[in-house]
Design a protein around this motif. Structure first.
Motif, PDB file in Angstrom:
ATOM      1  N   MET A  35       0.855  -1.200   0.000  1.00  0.00           N
ATOM      2  CA  MET A  35       0.000   0.000   0.000  1.00  0.00           C
ATOM      3  C   MET A  35       0.878   1.231   0.000  1.00  0.00           C
ATOM      4  O   MET A  35       1.582   1.512   0.970  1.00  0.00           O
ATOM      5  CB  MET A  35      -0.919   0.010   1.219  1.00  0.00           C
ATOM      6  N   LEU A  36       0.833   1.983  -1.092  1.00  0.00           N
ATOM      7  CA  LEU A  36       1.781   3.089  -1.250  1.00  0.00           C
ATOM      8  C   LEU A  36       1.536   4.214  -0.257  1.00  0.00           C
ATOM      9  O   LEU A  36       2.467   4.924   0.125  1.00  0.00           O
ATOM     10  CB  LEU A  36       1.744   3.612  -2.690  1.00  0.00           C
ATOM     11  N   SER A  37       0.288   4.376   0.182  1.00  0.00           N
ATOM     12  CA  SER A  37       0.006   5.429   1.169  1.00  0.00           C
ATOM     13  C   SER A  37       0.781   5.133   2.452  1.00  0.00           C
ATOM     14  O   SER A  37       1.267   6.041   3.124  1.00  0.00           O
ATOM     15  CB  SER A  37      -1.493   5.516   1.457  1.00  0.00           C
ATOM     16  N   MET A  40       4.679   5.647   1.755  1.00  0.00           N
ATOM     17  CA  MET A  40       5.005   7.082   1.732  1.00  0.00           C
ATOM     18  C   MET A  40       5.260   7.627   3.129  1.00  0.00           C
ATOM     19  O   MET A  40       6.148   8.460   3.331  1.00  0.00           O
ATOM     20  CB  MET A  40       3.845   7.879   1.120  1.00  0.00           C
ATOM     21  N   MET A  53       3.640  -4.552  -5.815  1.00  0.00           N
ATOM     22  CA  MET A  53       2.983  -3.436  -6.512  1.00  0.00           C
ATOM     23  C   MET A  53       3.881  -2.938  -7.638  1.00  0.00           C
ATOM     24  O   MET A  53       5.064  -2.682  -7.408  1.00  0.00           O
ATOM     25  CB  MET A  53       2.691  -2.314  -5.516  1.00  0.00           C
ATOM     26  N   HIS A  55       2.659  -0.554 -10.172  1.00  0.00           N
ATOM     27  CA  HIS A  55       2.134   0.662 -10.813  1.00  0.00           C
ATOM     28  C   HIS A  55       3.238   1.725 -10.847  1.00  0.00           C
ATOM     29  O   HIS A  55       4.101   1.774  -9.967  1.00  0.00           O
ATOM     30  CB  HIS A  55       0.921   1.181 -10.034  1.00  0.00           C
ATOM     31  N   ASN A  57       3.358   4.599  -9.939  1.00  0.00           N
ATOM     32  CA  ASN A  57       3.486   5.412  -8.721  1.00  0.00           C
ATOM     33  C   ASN A  57       4.567   4.901  -7.774  1.00  0.00           C
ATOM     34  O   ASN A  57       5.030   5.652  -6.914  1.00  0.00           O
ATOM     35  CB  ASN A  57       2.152   5.465  -7.969  1.00  0.00           C
ATOM     36  N   ALA A  60       7.553   7.214  -7.957  1.00  0.00           N
ATOM     37  CA  ALA A  60       7.365   8.495  -7.262  1.00  0.00           C
ATOM     38  C   ALA A  60       7.511   8.313  -5.759  1.00  0.00           C
ATOM     39  O   ALA A  60       8.149   9.124  -5.075  1.00  0.00           O
ATOM     40  CB  ALA A  60       6.000   9.071  -7.604  1.00  0.00           C
ATOM     41  N   MET A  64      10.313   9.975  -3.421  1.00  0.00           N
ATOM     42  CA  MET A  64       9.897  10.833  -2.297  1.00  0.00           C
ATOM     43  C   MET A  64      10.533  10.412  -0.976  1.00  0.00           C
ATOM     44  O   MET A  64      10.890  11.245  -0.151  1.00  0.00           O
ATOM     45  CB  MET A  64       8.374  10.691  -2.118  1.00  0.00           C
TER      46      MET A  64
END
Lengths: 112, 224
Positions: A35-37, A40, A53, A55, A57, A60, A64
């Motif tokens: 889960m990228l959230s 992050m 995952m 994707h 994103n 990014a 980050m």
């Protein structure tokens, strides 16, 4: 600290961004999540991020958080657009047929 | 939910227009549409696709033959796992009289092999409209799965939950137009019906018109 090149050898991994020199990337820890959230908010620089995952994103999020390498478990296979973006952002991508559990276990042993 | 009980509740709640968006299947849309028609309730065919990233993506169709074509492709893109009826319940397809016409064996709870970008392309190729579901939710939302919305312009609108505080939430997603937020109940049980809704001022109840409300074209209005 270990070198990414040593870890890749231990997991039978393939560096799918060969322009990135794995012998120059140092790993101090790892993070495992899809889960990228969450990634992050919690992943830190110097960690190998193990995920399925793929994707765009992910690049990014790695950029980050300062993650130098993404390890794709279970042969998860990102598109060429993801690989191109990774090279642009100087993030190494590694693929392995092992599961996230096995990949984490091996990394944990090597670091401790 | 039985179609008659559902539409009775919709009528009691004075809701004029609904869509059903079952997980990964539109097989029950024909029966619900017939019953909705009997109650004088406008009905839109929809589906909640679970993408490879486990994002819940809503697709809606005005053109039912395109919807059925899409549904076939979606079905064949689902991971071929058997439904565990003891755990998830039976997956039945019914007719308007609540007769079971088919028992679906493949697990609809699972994900499609389509990533979100591919799913959006497939929806577009079938003249469908798409919006990521419950973007303010902490699970299975495009933001929970991808961290942020990669390119908002690829979607027609954005679904929010019944309890979303729009004023507060807008601070987190300042790049989304308020007009593009659509609130719905995401009701899984009769009791949840009407917990979230959106008002549309349109010429007729079709998705094409909703898209005009999002862009505020020719006096169409939307309010949540």
């Amino acid at each position: 600290m270990i070198l990414l090149s040593e870890y890749i050898a231990a997991i039978d991994g393939v560096n799918i961004t060969p322009v990135m020199d794995a012998a120059k990337i140092e790993l101090s820890s790892g993070y495992v999540c899809d889960m990228l959230s969450d990634v992050m908010g919690s992943a830190k620089s110097g960690q190998a991020w193990i995920t399925i995952m793929k994707h765009l994103n992910v690049i990014a999020v790695a950029s980050m958080t300062g993650i130098p390498v993404i390890i794709f478990a279970k042969s998860s296979n990102p598109d060429q657009a993801v690989i191109d973006k990774a090279v642009e952002e100087e993030i190494c991508l590694v693929q392995s047929s092992k599961t996230a559990f096995e990949l984490s276990g091996i990394l944990y042993q090597m670091l401790n | 939910m039985s179609p008659v009980a559902l539409m009775q509740r919709v009528q009691d709640l004075k809701i004029d227009w609904i869509a059903i968006t079952d997980h990964n299947s539109m097989a029950n849309c024909p029966a619900y549409e017939k019953v909705a028609g009997d109650f004088g309730i406008a009905f839109t065919w929809g589906v909640e696709i679970q993408t490879a990233e486990e994002i819940h993506l809503l697709a809606y169709f005005d053109d039912h033959s395109q919807a059925q074509e899409f549904d076939k492709l979606l079905y064949s893109s689902l991971l071929p796992l058997q439904n565990d009826a003891d755990f998830f319940g039976d997956q039945v397809v019914i007719d308007e009289n609540e007769n079971i016409i088919k028992l679906e064996e493949r697990a609809l709870i699972n994900s499609s092999i389509w990533g979100v970008d591919e799913a959006v392309d497939m929806i577009r190729n079938h003249d469908g409209y798409c919006m990521p579901a419950h973007i303010d939710a902490t699970a299975n939302s495009i933001i929970s799965q991808l961290g942020f919305i990669p390119n908002p312009e690829m979607f027609d609108a954005f679904g929010i939950t019944a309890k979303c505080n729009v004023e507060a939430y807008k601070q987190q997603v300042p790049y989304l137009e308020t007009n593009s937020l659509i609130r719905s109940s995401d009701a899984h049980y009769l009791a949840d019906m009407g917990s979230g809704w959106t008002k549309f001022y349109v010429e007729k109840p079709v998705m094409e018109e909703i898209m005009l409300t999002v862009s505020g074209t020719n006096g169409r209005l939307i309010s949540i």
